[in-house]
Enzyme design. Structure first.
Site, PDB file in Angstrom:
ATOM      1  N   GLU A  26      24.201 -77.511 -29.103  1.00 19.47           N
ATOM      2  CA  GLU A  26      23.182 -77.759 -30.131  1.00 19.47           C
ATOM      3  C   GLU A  26      23.730 -77.647 -31.551  1.00 19.47           C
ATOM      4  O   GLU A  26      23.289 -78.332 -32.466  1.00 19.47           O
ATOM      5  CB  GLU A  26      22.015 -76.779 -29.953  1.00 19.47           C
ATOM      6  CG  GLU A  26      21.091 -77.090 -28.783  1.00 19.47           C
ATOM      7  CD  GLU A  26      21.547 -76.497 -27.450  1.00 19.47           C
ATOM      8  OE1 GLU A  26      22.725 -76.079 -27.342  1.00 19.47           O
ATOM      9  OE2 GLU A  26      20.730 -76.454 -26.519  1.00 19.47           O
ATOM     10  N   GLU A  81      19.998 -74.461 -20.303  1.00 18.70           N
ATOM     11  CA  GLU A  81      18.906 -73.485 -20.483  1.00 18.70           C
ATOM     12  C   GLU A  81      17.931 -73.537 -19.301  1.00 18.70           C
ATOM     13  O   GLU A  81      17.388 -72.506 -18.891  1.00 18.70           O
ATOM     14  CB  GLU A  81      18.172 -73.761 -21.806  1.00 18.70           C
ATOM     15  CG  GLU A  81      19.050 -73.432 -23.012  1.00 18.70           C
ATOM     16  CD  GLU A  81      18.403 -73.824 -24.321  1.00 18.70           C
ATOM     17  OE1 GLU A  81      18.162 -75.035 -24.519  1.00 18.70           O
ATOM     18  OE2 GLU A  81      18.116 -72.925 -25.138  1.00 18.70           O
TER      19      GLU A  81
HETATM   20  N1  3HC Z   1      19.109 -87.015 -25.561  1.00 17.99           N
HETATM   21  C1  3HC Z   1      18.912 -88.331 -25.663  1.00 17.99           C
HETATM   22  N2  3HC Z   1      19.847 -89.253 -25.385  1.00 17.99           N
HETATM   23  C2  3HC Z   1      21.027 -88.810 -24.963  1.00 17.99           C
HETATM   24  C3  3HC Z   1      21.311 -87.447 -24.830  1.00 17.99           C
HETATM   25  C4  3HC Z   1      20.283 -86.515 -25.134  1.00 17.99           C
HETATM   26  N3  3HC Z   1      20.455 -85.207 -25.008  1.00 17.99           N
HETATM   27  N4  3HC Z   1      22.594 -87.311 -24.408  1.00 17.99           N
HETATM   28  C5  3HC Z   1      23.086 -88.543 -24.280  1.00 17.99           C
HETATM   29  N5  3HC Z   1      22.143 -89.453 -24.607  1.00 17.99           N
HETATM   30  C6  3HC Z   1      22.259 -90.909 -24.546  1.00 17.99           C
HETATM   31  C7  3HC Z   1      23.283 -91.440 -25.552  1.00 17.99           C
HETATM   32  O1  3HC Z   1      22.679 -91.670 -26.805  1.00 17.99           O
HETATM   33  C8  3HC Z   1      23.748 -92.708 -24.883  1.00 17.99           C
HETATM   34  O2  3HC Z   1      22.782 -93.699 -25.150  1.00 17.99           O
HETATM   35  P1  3HC Z   1      23.222 -95.236 -25.307  1.00 17.99           P
HETATM   36  O3  3HC Z   1      23.811 -95.646 -23.994  1.00 17.99           O
HETATM   37  O4  3HC Z   1      21.965 -95.914 -25.662  1.00 17.99           O
HETATM   38  O5  3HC Z   1      24.260 -95.255 -26.408  1.00 17.99           O
HETATM   39  C9  3HC Z   1      23.683 -92.374 -23.395  1.00 17.99           C
HETATM   40  O6  3HC Z   1      22.811 -91.243 -23.285  1.00 17.99           O
HETATM   41  C10 3HC Z   1      25.008 -92.010 -22.787  1.00 17.99           C
HETATM   42  O7  3HC Z   1      25.600 -91.009 -23.614  1.00 17.99           O
HETATM   43  P2  3HC Z   1      27.154 -91.022 -23.966  1.00 17.99           P
HETATM   44  O8  3HC Z   1      27.567 -92.379 -24.370  1.00 17.99           O
HETATM   45  O9  3HC Z   1      27.371 -89.903 -24.904  1.00 17.99           O
HETATM   46  O10 3HC Z   1      27.752 -90.709 -22.515  1.00 17.99           O
HETATM   47  P3  3HC Z   1      29.031 -89.878 -22.129  1.00 17.99           P
HETATM   48  O11 3HC Z   1      29.121 -89.985 -20.676  1.00 17.99           O
HETATM   49  O12 3HC Z   1      30.185 -90.270 -22.993  1.00 17.99           O
HETATM   50  O13 3HC Z   1      28.694 -88.343 -22.524  1.00 17.99           O
HETATM   51  C11 3HC Z   1      27.351 -86.341 -22.630  1.00 17.99           C
HETATM   52  C12 3HC Z   1      27.689 -87.640 -21.843  1.00 17.99           C
HETATM   53  C13 3HC Z   1      28.586 -85.427 -22.657  1.00 17.99           C
HETATM   54  C14 3HC Z   1      26.210 -85.645 -21.980  1.00 17.99           C
HETATM   55  C15 3HC Z   1      27.013 -86.712 -24.100  1.00 17.99           C
HETATM   56  O14 3HC Z   1      26.048 -87.739 -24.072  1.00 17.99           O
HETATM   57  C16 3HC Z   1      26.442 -85.587 -24.892  1.00 17.99           C
HETATM   58  O15 3HC Z   1      27.193 -84.778 -25.406  1.00 17.99           O
HETATM   59  N6  3HC Z   1      25.098 -85.537 -25.044  1.00 17.99           N
HETATM   60  C17 3HC Z   1      24.434 -84.609 -25.876  1.00 17.99           C
HETATM   61  C18 3HC Z   1      24.419 -83.232 -25.286  1.00 17.99           C
HETATM   62  C19 3HC Z   1      23.661 -82.308 -26.215  1.00 17.99           C
HETATM   63  O16 3HC Z   1      23.938 -82.236 -27.406  1.00 17.99           O
HETATM   64  N7  3HC Z   1      22.685 -81.584 -25.670  1.00 17.99           N
HETATM   65  C20 3HC Z   1      21.867 -80.723 -26.424  1.00 17.99           C
HETATM   66  C21 3HC Z   1      20.607 -81.433 -26.774  1.00 17.99           C
HETATM   67  S1  3HC Z   1      19.613 -80.513 -27.863  1.00 17.99           S
HETATM   68  C22 3HC Z   1      18.843 -79.382 -26.873  1.00 17.99           C
HETATM   69  O17 3HC Z   1      19.029 -79.369 -25.679  1.00 17.99           O
HETATM   70  C23 3HC Z   1      17.901 -78.499 -27.581  1.00 17.99           C
HETATM   71  C24 3HC Z   1      17.411 -77.399 -26.721  1.00 17.99           C
HETATM   72  O18 3HC Z   1      18.197 -76.261 -26.941  1.00 17.99           O
HETATM   73  C25 3HC Z   1      16.000 -77.077 -27.054  1.00 17.99           C
END
Ligand code: 3HC
Ligand code: NAI
Length: 703
Positions: free
Chosen positions: A128, A108
């Site tokens: 999301e 975004e």
């Molecule tokens: N917020 C906070 N922490 C996050 C995060 C996020 N968006 N994404 C990842 N993390 C943290 C994980 O909890 C993890 O923490 P830890 O080491 O303490 O366990 C660390 O970052 C590493 O994450 P992964 O183990 O998942 O790492 P990968 O390399 O396997 O994957 C990724 C990376 C594909 C980016 C995966 O972390 C992921 O899918 N993250 C979430 C993405 C997501 O859902 N984004 C949308 C957020 S909501 C949003 O943006 C709302 C907006 O529209 C207003």
């Protein structure tokens, strides 16, 4: 506002300001990042020497979006939509330079910029929906303006990552690699100076008949496919607003729908699950110096149902496997079944015929233990009998090299006893796969008394290599998953004796969101499996004469489930559709009479509570005994191993949502209202009592 230079930095290169995000590990857009971006933008806009702004990242990822850990509240100003609207309204052109993937708020952010450049191998997504919400920082309004309704719906409703190469209209330039990004982003910025800012909000959309048809088809499909989920339909509503409202009203509608989703128990559950899955990866208390061992060759003992599926996981990951059976015939049969499975995948277009051959070439069959002298890991999957397991493990002890990990796939046997059949119990561990082992994502990693930390670390790492979700558990009958499911199956069977039909029980459980009810599941797995377990557990259940008596009678009459065409339900040849059989309720009525149980009408609510609350209660005991390390680990096991609906977050999160006081009150109610049976099976766990009395939740245990 100050810039926290640890997470956001800004530097000027000629007439371009470069804003770099550096919030490890994934550039989550935390409050500090938002403040930093806002301040850096303000500084660049007020600097007369700056004519364009580029936003990029110093980490492998561009950004994983909003910081999910902030969703629980606090002072979050400036909010992400505010920051992004500020960027879009900037008087100087802003370019997003995506060195890596961008998800959620990260994408975004890029959409709010005026121009976008990306490395061509990148993927981007709006995931999301997996958190029970929708993109809330303009994604639902800006993405359709740059692409089209179908692309926006595909990405927002599925949450799946999409290659940037498939997104025409979104990026101004795709660059070959991270190395070429800076120069290309600079070029786009220089061109942008001449063209000026280009806010996406200025693109007007309207809803024509074709687009309306896309929305209608999508709604229909989602209603069917995402039963029980709240957010997907809200995603569609939000994207539609981009076509029916002016931009700012669309943003307001997106914000309204976002908050509506955020306030649901589903959003809490799915966000809980996001962290639960990641927490399961971290095992507290392991020796920091212990190093995972390298696994480059694996042996599997037993090429039956489980052995074959387990072997496929390794072949899929490119790891060679030696399969051992004592008889050539059994070996040939096992390998032929694996080939058939791969060929079926090829027929469905999931594999090429070269891939089938390449995977098969990694599998070697042997009948002699001497062939196992160089493997790094052995997984035993022979008959579930202690004497057979012990023979296998003492043979392995004899031939395997020092440091080889010796694992068992037993579902019920005592791994400590199996380990004692070797001279190296520190190298023995349980790797409990779920059937079909090549499909199911869950792997219970069972730590025996003497299992070393090195072996545990290796198993946790291995789970990732073979794309499983590994959860560490301790030794007890059935470990975590099957120990809890036994209670659930017992209660479903008892309800049938008391007068509930299997169809009613299955319907109630499916309404909770499980993919199938306990009776359909039992028929599919084979009622004989539970029967044999009960035969070996007579001492544990003999104080309850009603224990699964109907199921026992069905098995003894050859009604072992789907594979026999009849179990609790009847099945037409070649069909998996359960058909109710009145004869089963006749057996239940006869058995109830013999046992002095008065049959009655049973409410849906009672069925739900009696199947699920004892399962939760067993989970509480499992936690109290330390068999599972965290309540969230149990949730991960239940979602990935048993199809517990992710929108409920798992059974322990569901209990937290219902309120532990309420769960306890109902356990006590059934303990006193169901006579001797209630006294035997509904005693609340001490941990449940303790937490309920203190107004606490299961998830508070790890805070
Ligand atoms: N917020 C906070 N922490 C996050 C995060 C996020 N968006 N994404 C990842 N993390 C943290 C994980 O909890 C993890 O923490 P830890 O080491 O303490 O366990 C660390 O970052 C590493 O994450 P992964 O183990 O998942 O790492 P990968 O390399 O396997 O994957 C990724 C990376 C594909 C980016 C995966 O972390 C992921 O899918 N993250 C979430 C993405 C997501 O859902 N984004 C949308 C957020 S909501 C949003 O943006 C709302 C907006 O529209 C207003
Ligand atoms: P299976 O009966 O399909 O396969 C067992 C295989 O082991 C047979 O091919 C048999 O020939 C072979 N075998 C028996 N003794 C042997 C020996 N001494 N040496 C070498 N091979 C030998 O059984 P299944 O279902 O694959 O179960 C295997 C193990 O996995 C059991 O411990 C079971 O409890 C466990 N398990 C089973 C699950 C299931 O759903 N079937 C799920 C999770 C675990």
């Amino acid at each position: 506002m100050q810039i926290d230079s640890k997470v956001v930095s800004v530097e000027q290169k000629d007439n371009i300001a470069l804003i770099t995000l550096n919030n490890a590990p994934v550039n989550a857009l935390s409050k500090a990042v938002r403040q930093g971006v806002m301040t850096a933008m303000q500084a660049a806009l007020s600097n007369d020497g700056v004519e364009a702004i580029v936003i990029t990242s110093a980490l492998p990822l561009f950004s994983a979006g909003a910081d999910i850990s902030e969703f629980s509240g606090g002072n979050l100003e400036p909010m992400l939509p505010e920051v992004l609207n500020f960027i879009e309204s900037a008087s100087k052109p802003v370019v997003a330079a995506l060195n890596g993937a961008a998800f959620g708020g990260g994408l975004e952010l890029a959409l709010a910029c005026h121009y976008r450049v990306s490395v061509e191998s990148n993927k981007v997504g709006l995931p999301e929906v997996h958190l029970g919400i929708l993109p809330g920082a303009g994604g639902t309004q800006r993405l359709p303006r740059l692409s089209d309704a179908k692309t926006a719906l595909d990405m927002i409703v599925s949450g799946a990552p999409t290659p940037v190469t498939k997104l025409s209209g979104v990026f101004d330039k795709l660059t070959a690699s991270v190395e070429t990004l800076a120069a290309d982003a600079q070029q786009v910025a220089l061109n942008a100076i001449a063209q000026g800012p280009r806010p996406v909000s200025e693109i007007n959309l309207s809803l024509d008949d074709d687009t309306n048809a896309v929305f209608n088809a999508y709604s229909e499909q989602v209603t069917q496919k995402s039963k029980g989920f709240f957010a997907p339909l809200k995603c569609i509503e939000a994207v539609k607003a981009a076509y029916t409202m002016p931009f700012n009203d669309g943003l307001a509608e997106e914000a309204r729908l976002f908050m509506q989703c955020m306030e649901t128990p589903q959003a809490r559950a799915q966000q809980h699950f996001f962290f639960a899955e990641r927490a399961a990866n971290h095992v507290p208390g392991l020796d920091k110096n212990a190093q995972a061992r390298s696994i480059s060759k694996v042996a599997i003992i037993g090429a039956g149902t489980m052995g074959g599926g387990i072997a496929m996981n390794f072949a899929n990951a490119g790891i060679p496997v030696v399969m051992l059976e004592l008889k050539q015939e059994a070996l040939d049969k096992g390998l032929a079944l694996i080939r058939r499975n791969y060929e079926n995948s090829a027929k469905k277009g999931k594999l090429t015929s070269e891939q089938v051959e390449q995977r098969m070439s990694l599998l070697t069959g042997v009948t002699d233990y001497d062939a196992l002298s160089d493997v790094d890991l052995v997984i035993e999957a022979v008959f579930e009998k202690m004497s057979v397991k012990k023979e296998v493990f003492s043979a392995l002890d004899r031939v395997c090299k020092p440091g080889a990990i010796l694992a068992t796939n037993t579902s019920t046997l005592d791994i400590n006893e199996i380990a004692e059949a070797t001279s190296r119990p520190q190298d023995v561990i349980g790797l409990h796969f779920f059937s079909p082992a090549n499909v199911m994502k869950l792997l219970e990693i069972v730590r025996a008394d003497k299992t070393s930390d090195e072996v545990i670390k290796t198993a946790m790492k291995l789970a990732k290599t073979i794309r499983k979700v590994g959860v560490l558990v301790g030794v007890c009958f059935g470990f975590v998953g099957n120990r809890m499911i036994e209670v659930y199956g017992r209660e479903a069977n008892r309800l049938m004796l008391e007068g509930a039909t299997p169809e009613q029980v299955d319907r109630v459980i499916m309404q909770l969101g499980m993919p199938m009810g306990p009776f359909t599941m039992g028929d599919m797995a084979g009622l004989d499996i539970g029967y044999f377990v009960r035969q070996s557990r007579k001492a544990f259940i003999e104080h309850d004469p009603s224990y699964c008596v109907v199921a026992d009678e069905l098995v003894e009459a050859g009604r072992v489930g789907l594979k026999a065409g009849k179990g609790v339900y009847l099945y037409e040849a070649g069909s998996r559709k359960p058909i109710a059989d009145p004869e089963v309720m006749e057996i239940a009525a006869r058995k109830a009479k013999e046992l002095g149980i008065e049959q009655r009408e049973i409410s849906d609510q009672e069925i739900l509570e009696r199947c699920i609350y004892p399962l939760i209660n067993e989970g509480a005991d499992i936690l109290r005994e330390g068999i599972a390390g965290r309540a969230s680990d149990i949730d991960v096991i239940y979602v990935y191993g048993y199809g517990f609906p992710v929108f409920r977050g798992g059974p322990m999160q569901y209990a937290d949502e219902v309120g532990l006081k309420n769960v306890l009150a109902r356990m006590r109610h059934y303990q006193s209202s169901l006579g001797e049976y209630g006294k035997q099976w509904f005693a609340p766990s001490e941990l449940l009592i303790e937490l309920a009395d203190q107004n606490k939740t299961f998830s508070s245990l790890n805070n």
